[in-house]
Design a protein around this motif. Structure first.
Motif, PDB file in Angstrom:
ATOM      1  N   GLU A  43      -3.364   2.924  -2.881  1.00 10.46           N
ATOM      2  CA  GLU A  43      -4.542   3.251  -2.081  1.00 10.46           C
ATOM      3  C   GLU A  43      -4.140   3.839  -0.738  1.00 10.46           C
ATOM      4  OE1 GLU A  43      -6.808  -0.326  -0.990  1.00 10.46           O
ATOM      5  OE2 GLU A  43      -5.168  -1.420  -1.910  1.00 10.46           O
ATOM      6  N   THR A  44      -5.154   4.269   0.001  1.00 16.29           N
ATOM      7  CA  THR A  44      -4.943   4.824   1.329  1.00 16.29           C
ATOM      8  C   THR A  44      -4.881   3.696   2.360  1.00 16.29           C
ATOM      9  OG1 THR A  44      -7.301   5.001   1.809  1.00 16.29           O
ATOM     10  CG2 THR A  44      -6.257   6.897   0.694  1.00 16.29           C
ATOM     11  N   ILE A  45      -4.480   4.041   3.566  1.00 17.96           N
ATOM     12  CA  ILE A  45      -4.455   3.050   4.642  1.00 17.96           C
ATOM     13  C   ILE A  45      -5.862   2.509   4.873  1.00 17.96           C
ATOM     14  CG2 ILE A  45      -3.916   2.630   7.069  1.00 17.96           C
ATOM     15  CD1 ILE A  45      -2.166   5.162   6.955  1.00 17.96           C
ATOM     16  N   GLU A  46      -6.842   3.400   4.881  1.00 14.19           N
ATOM     17  CA  GLU A  46      -8.220   2.986   5.160  1.00 14.19           C
ATOM     18  C   GLU A  46      -8.731   1.997   4.119  1.00 14.19           C
ATOM     19  OE1 GLU A  46      -7.404   6.955   6.924  1.00 14.19           O
ATOM     20  OE2 GLU A  46      -7.246   6.215   4.878  1.00 14.19           O
ATOM     21  N   SER A  47      -8.500   2.283   2.852  1.00 15.46           N
ATOM     22  CA  SER A  47      -8.998   1.370   1.819  1.00 15.46           C
ATOM     23  C   SER A  47      -8.243   0.048   1.852  1.00 15.46           C
ATOM     24  CB  SER A  47      -8.940   2.010   0.435  1.00 15.46           C
ATOM     25  OG  SER A  47      -7.615   2.307   0.068  1.00 15.46           O
ATOM     26  N   PHE A  48      -6.947   0.082   2.157  1.00 14.97           N
ATOM     27  CA  PHE A  48      -6.183  -1.154   2.294  1.00 14.97           C
ATOM     28  C   PHE A  48      -6.744  -1.996   3.435  1.00 14.97           C
ATOM     29  CE2 PHE A  48      -2.802  -3.618   4.289  1.00 14.97           C
ATOM     30  CZ  PHE A  48      -2.319  -4.351   3.210  1.00 14.97           C
ATOM     31  N   TYR A  49      -6.980  -1.360   4.562  1.00 18.04           N
ATOM     32  CA  TYR A  49      -7.485  -2.082   5.741  1.00 18.04           C
ATOM     33  C   TYR A  49      -8.882  -2.647   5.488  1.00 18.04           C
ATOM     34  CZ  TYR A  49      -8.299  -3.331  10.578  1.00 18.04           C
ATOM     35  OH  TYR A  49      -8.565  -4.028  11.734  1.00 18.04           O
ATOM     36  N   ASN A  50      -9.697  -1.923   4.720  1.00 18.29           N
ATOM     37  CA  ASN A  50     -11.032  -2.437   4.384  1.00 18.29           C
ATOM     38  C   ASN A  50     -10.945  -3.691   3.523  1.00 18.29           C
ATOM     39  OD1 ASN A  50     -12.426  -0.504   5.838  1.00 18.29           O
ATOM     40  ND2 ASN A  50     -12.586   0.888   4.102  1.00 18.29           N
ATOM     41  N   PHE A  75      -4.690  10.578   9.760  1.00 20.66           N
ATOM     42  CA  PHE A  75      -3.686   9.743   9.098  1.00 20.66           C
ATOM     43  C   PHE A  75      -2.918   8.909  10.126  1.00 20.66           C
ATOM     44  CE2 PHE A  75       0.656   9.266   7.291  1.00 20.66           C
ATOM     45  CZ  PHE A  75       0.342   8.529   6.165  1.00 20.66           C
ATOM     46  N   ILE A  76      -2.489   9.549  11.206  1.00 19.90           N
ATOM     47  CA  ILE A  76      -1.763   8.827  12.255  1.00 19.90           C
ATOM     48  C   ILE A  76      -2.679   7.811  12.936  1.00 19.90           C
ATOM     49  CG2 ILE A  76      -0.586   9.078  14.480  1.00 19.90           C
ATOM     50  CD1 ILE A  76       0.452  11.809  13.359  1.00 19.90           C
ATOM     51  N   ALA A  77      -3.932   8.163  13.158  1.00 15.61           N
ATOM     52  CA  ALA A  77      -4.891   7.200  13.725  1.00 15.61           C
ATOM     53  C   ALA A  77      -5.040   5.982  12.812  1.00 15.61           C
ATOM     54  CB  ALA A  77      -6.243   7.876  13.959  1.00 15.61           C
ATOM     55  N   SER A  78      -5.028   6.205  11.516  1.00 18.17           N
ATOM     56  CA  SER A  78      -5.108   5.099  10.561  1.00 18.17           C
ATOM     57  C   SER A  78      -3.867   4.219  10.645  1.00 18.17           C
ATOM     58  CB  SER A  78      -5.264   5.628   9.140  1.00 18.17           C
ATOM     59  OG  SER A  78      -6.476   6.315   8.997  1.00 18.17           O
ATOM     60  N   LEU A  80      -2.127   3.777  13.314  1.00 16.34           N
ATOM     61  CA  LEU A  80      -2.288   3.031  14.564  1.00 16.34           C
ATOM     62  C   LEU A  80      -3.249   1.855  14.412  1.00 16.34           C
ATOM     63  CD1 LEU A  80      -2.448   6.009  17.072  1.00 16.34           C
ATOM     64  CD2 LEU A  80      -0.641   4.263  16.946  1.00 16.34           C
ATOM     65  N   SER A  81      -4.215   1.974  13.515  1.00 20.29           N
ATOM     66  CA  SER A  81      -5.209   0.916  13.344  1.00 20.29           C
ATOM     67  C   SER A  81      -4.636  -0.349  12.721  1.00 20.29           C
ATOM     68  CB  SER A  81      -6.399   1.421  12.524  1.00 20.29           C
ATOM     69  OG  SER A  81      -6.030   1.566  11.159  1.00 20.29           O
ATOM     70  N   VAL A  82      -3.486  -0.257  12.063  1.00 21.86           N
ATOM     71  CA  VAL A  82      -2.904  -1.439  11.417  1.00 21.86           C
ATOM     72  C   VAL A  82      -1.651  -1.938  12.125  1.00 21.86           C
ATOM     73  CG1 VAL A  82      -3.879  -0.868   9.152  1.00 21.86           C
ATOM     74  CG2 VAL A  82      -1.563  -0.098   9.732  1.00 21.86           C
ATOM     75  N   ILE A  83      -1.327  -1.360  13.262  1.00 22.98           N
ATOM     76  CA  ILE A  83      -0.120  -1.750  13.976  1.00 22.98           C
ATOM     77  C   ILE A  83      -0.425  -2.877  14.961  1.00 22.98           C
ATOM     78  CG2 ILE A  83      -0.247  -0.135  15.915  1.00 22.98           C
ATOM     79  CD1 ILE A  83       2.886  -0.455  13.953  1.00 22.98           C
ATOM     80  N   LYS A  84       0.492  -3.820  15.080  1.00 23.80           N
ATOM     81  CA  LYS A  84       0.351  -4.899  16.057  1.00 23.80           C
ATOM     82  C   LYS A  84       0.586  -4.349  17.463  1.00 23.80           C
ATOM     83  CE  LYS A  84       1.877  -8.710  13.117  1.00 23.80           C
ATOM     84  NZ  LYS A  84       2.928  -9.715  12.885  1.00 23.80           N
ATOM     85  N   PRO A  85       0.065  -5.034  18.476  1.00 27.00           N
ATOM     86  CA  PRO A  85       0.403  -4.620  19.844  1.00 27.00           C
ATOM     87  C   PRO A  85       1.922  -4.602  20.015  1.00 27.00           C
ATOM     88  CG  PRO A  85      -1.342  -6.248  19.872  1.00 27.00           C
ATOM     89  CD  PRO A  85      -0.845  -6.169  18.447  1.00 27.00           C
ATOM     90  N   MET A  86       2.427  -3.585  20.639  1.00 24.73           N
ATOM     91  CA  MET A  86       3.856  -3.374  20.856  1.00 24.73           C
ATOM     92  C   MET A  86       4.599  -3.054  19.556  1.00 24.73           C
ATOM     93  SD  MET A  86       3.877  -3.518  24.081  1.00 24.73           S
ATOM     94  CE  MET A  86       5.607  -3.283  24.352  1.00 24.73           C
ATOM     95  N   GLY A  87       3.869  -2.739  18.488  1.00 21.15           N
ATOM     96  CA  GLY A  87       4.498  -2.324  17.244  1.00 21.15           C
ATOM     97  C   GLY A  87       4.968  -0.882  17.339  1.00 21.15           C
TER      98      GLY A  87
END
Length: 124
Positions: A43-50, A75-78, A80-87
């Motif tokens: 799947e895509t990052i978006e579907s995984f995150y959902n 894609f890069i914004a996606s 960034l949406s799953v990265i921890k702070p300071m990741g």
């Protein structure tokens, strides 16, 4: 992101004792990685995150995938949406123009295989 057949996952798994989660949109790649025992999702990052909205990661990697993506900023914004702070995010692409590009026409360097070509200017 874009785990392919799992060669990099194999290396990362040997040098790290952390959970590794991989995504790809190619069923054959997913099957290869699953056969090697990796946690992979087709799947895509978006579907995984959902599906897993509370998941976040220390590192998000994407090697030689961005040139296949029609909307690289999204894609890069996606990522960034799953990265921890300071990741950290790590991205690599084939660099263009390569010296060999003037020597022969490589059909795989053009659409529909590579949608984009990356140079210093395009990265900026």
């Amino acid at each position: 992101m874009g785990c392919g057949g799992g060669n990099f996952l194999e290396i990362a798994n040997k040098i790290s004792n952390t959970r590794i989660v991989s995504l790809d949109t190619t069923p054959e790649s997913i099957q290869q990685c699953q056969a090697r025992g990796f946690e992979v999702y087709c799947e895509t990052i978006e579907s995984f995150y959902n599906k897993f909205p509370n998941q976040s990661f220390d590192y998000v990697l994407s090697f030689h995938c961005l040139e296949h993506i029609s909307q690289p900023k999204q894609f890069i914004a996606s990522m960034l949406s799953v990265i921890k702070p300071m990741g950290s995010i790590f991205i690599s692409t084939p660099y263009s123009p390569m010296s060999v590009e003037s020597d022969w026409f490589d059909i795989l360097n053009y659409p529909p295989h590579h949608l984009l070509r990356w140079s210093k200017k395009s990265y900026e």
